[in-house]
Design a protein around this motif. Structure first.
Motif, short mmCIF file in Angstrom:
data_model
loop_
_atom_site.label_atom_id
_atom_site.label_comp_id
_atom_site.label_asym_id
_atom_site.label_seq_id
_atom_site.Cartn_x
_atom_site.Cartn_y
_atom_site.Cartn_z
N VAL A 25 -33.58 33.69 -20.62
CA VAL A 25 -32.55 32.72 -20.24
C VAL A 25 -33.16 31.32 -20.31
O VAL A 25 -34.19 31.05 -19.69
CB VAL A 25 -32.01 33.00 -18.82
CG1 VAL A 25 -30.95 31.98 -18.44
CG2 VAL A 25 -31.47 34.42 -18.73
N VAL A 26 -32.50 30.45 -21.08
CA VAL A 26 -32.99 29.10 -21.31
C VAL A 26 -31.87 28.11 -21.00
O VAL A 26 -30.70 28.37 -21.30
CB VAL A 26 -33.42 28.92 -22.80
CG1 VAL A 26 -33.85 27.50 -23.09
CG2 VAL A 26 -34.52 29.92 -23.15
N LEU A 27 -32.24 26.97 -20.41
CA LEU A 27 -31.29 25.88 -20.22
C LEU A 27 -31.76 24.71 -21.07
O LEU A 27 -32.95 24.36 -21.07
CB LEU A 27 -31.20 25.47 -18.75
CG LEU A 27 -30.61 26.51 -17.82
CD1 LEU A 27 -30.58 25.99 -16.38
CD2 LEU A 27 -29.22 26.94 -18.26
N ALA A 28 -30.83 24.13 -21.82
CA ALA A 28 -31.14 23.00 -22.69
C ALA A 28 -30.33 21.79 -22.26
O ALA A 28 -29.24 21.92 -21.71
CB ALA A 28 -30.82 23.36 -24.14
N THR A 29 -30.90 20.61 -22.53
CA THR A 29 -30.25 19.38 -22.11
C THR A 29 -30.49 18.27 -23.13
O THR A 29 -31.42 18.34 -23.93
CB THR A 29 -30.79 18.93 -20.72
OG1 THR A 29 -30.08 17.78 -20.29
CG2 THR A 29 -32.27 18.63 -20.76
N VAL A 120 -28.68 32.81 -28.83
CA VAL A 120 -27.25 32.48 -28.83
C VAL A 120 -27.04 31.29 -27.90
O VAL A 120 -27.36 31.36 -26.71
CB VAL A 120 -26.39 33.67 -28.33
CG1 VAL A 120 -24.93 33.28 -28.29
CG2 VAL A 120 -26.61 34.89 -29.22
N VAL A 121 -26.51 30.21 -28.46
CA VAL A 121 -26.15 29.05 -27.66
C VAL A 121 -24.73 29.29 -27.16
O VAL A 121 -23.80 29.41 -27.96
CB VAL A 121 -26.22 27.74 -28.49
CG1 VAL A 121 -25.80 26.55 -27.65
CG2 VAL A 121 -27.63 27.55 -29.05
N GLU A 130 -26.30 21.36 -18.14
CA GLU A 130 -27.21 21.98 -19.09
C GLU A 130 -26.50 23.08 -19.87
O GLU A 130 -25.60 23.74 -19.37
CB GLU A 130 -28.41 22.56 -18.35
CG GLU A 130 -29.24 21.49 -17.65
CD GLU A 130 -30.21 22.08 -16.64
OE1 GLU A 130 -31.41 21.78 -16.76
OE2 GLU A 130 -29.75 22.83 -15.76
N VAL A 131 -26.94 23.27 -21.10
CA VAL A 131 -26.38 24.30 -21.99
C VAL A 131 -27.14 25.60 -21.77
O VAL A 131 -28.37 25.63 -21.79
CB VAL A 131 -26.51 23.86 -23.47
CG1 VAL A 131 -26.02 24.95 -24.41
CG2 VAL A 131 -25.75 22.55 -23.70
N LEU A 132 -26.38 26.69 -21.58
CA LEU A 132 -26.99 28.01 -21.40
C LEU A 132 -27.25 28.65 -22.75
O LEU A 132 -26.35 28.77 -23.58
CB LEU A 132 -26.07 28.90 -20.57
CG LEU A 132 -26.47 30.36 -20.42
CD1 LEU A 132 -27.82 30.49 -19.70
CD2 LEU A 132 -25.39 31.14 -19.68
N ILE A 133 -28.50 29.06 -22.96
CA ILE A 133 -28.91 29.76 -24.17
C ILE A 133 -29.52 31.09 -23.74
O ILE A 133 -30.29 31.14 -22.78
CB ILE A 133 -29.97 28.95 -24.96
CG1 ILE A 133 -29.39 27.59 -25.38
CG2 ILE A 133 -30.46 29.73 -26.18
CD1 ILE A 133 -30.41 26.65 -25.98
N VAL A 134 -29.14 32.15 -24.45
CA VAL A 134 -29.77 33.45 -24.21
C VAL A 134 -30.44 33.89 -25.51
O VAL A 134 -29.92 33.65 -26.60
CB VAL A 134 -28.76 34.52 -23.73
CG1 VAL A 134 -28.25 34.18 -22.34
CG2 VAL A 134 -27.61 34.71 -24.69
#
Length: 148
Positions: A25-29, A120-121, A130-134
């Motif tokens: 699980v990644v959060l992008a900004t 997957v964004v 923040e954008v959730l990326i898995v």
């Protein structure tokens, strides 16, 4: 497809007809440019499609042994979840068939190459924007046992 954490696959699976699924699980900004070093390859791939995302933070990593034909829900952030179903075991081309249901998206069925993450964004935005990326990876449990 990314190879983020190959050492995570050293964990044994209980059944040979199971598949070890790892979810990152990644959060992008776009608010900063701090990239967790473990996510450098993922960041480059995501930025090809969305160059505004400049900061990438690793939130969690979870692995689960899932029998072929069954599914599991992985907890993400802010009560979001990712459902992963193992459709078929490793085929002659070395691919495992998975169906995933990321937050805000329809089911995605694909052939997953062992030891490679499929990022997957999602359209989900956290309360902080923040954008959730898995990123999902699957590996046959029998192969994991042979490596040890």
């Amino acid at each position: 497809m990314l190879n983020i954490f190959p050492s995570l696959m050293l964990i044994l699976c209980p059944a040979e007809d199971s598949v070890r699924v790892t979810v990152v699980v990644v959060l992008a900004t776009s608010e900063n440019d701090v990239i967790d070093p473990k996510l450098a390859d993922l960041a480059k791939e995501v930025q090809k499609r969305d160059p505004k995302l400049t900061g990438f933070k690793l939130m969690t990593t979870e692995g689960k042994s899932i029998p072929v034909g069954e599914s599991h829900k992985f907890e993400l952030v802010e009560k979001q979840e990712l459902k992963v179903k193992v459709e078929k075991p490793k085929d002659g081309n070395g691919r495992i068939s998975l169906t995933i249901k990321p937050p805000g998206l329809e089911n995605i069925t694909y052939g997953c190459t062992c030891d490679k993450f499929f990022p997957v964004v999602t359209p989900h935005r956290t309360k902080a924007g923040e954008v959730l990326i898995v990123a999902v990876m699957a590996k046959p449990c029998a192969a994991a046992k042979k490596e040890n």
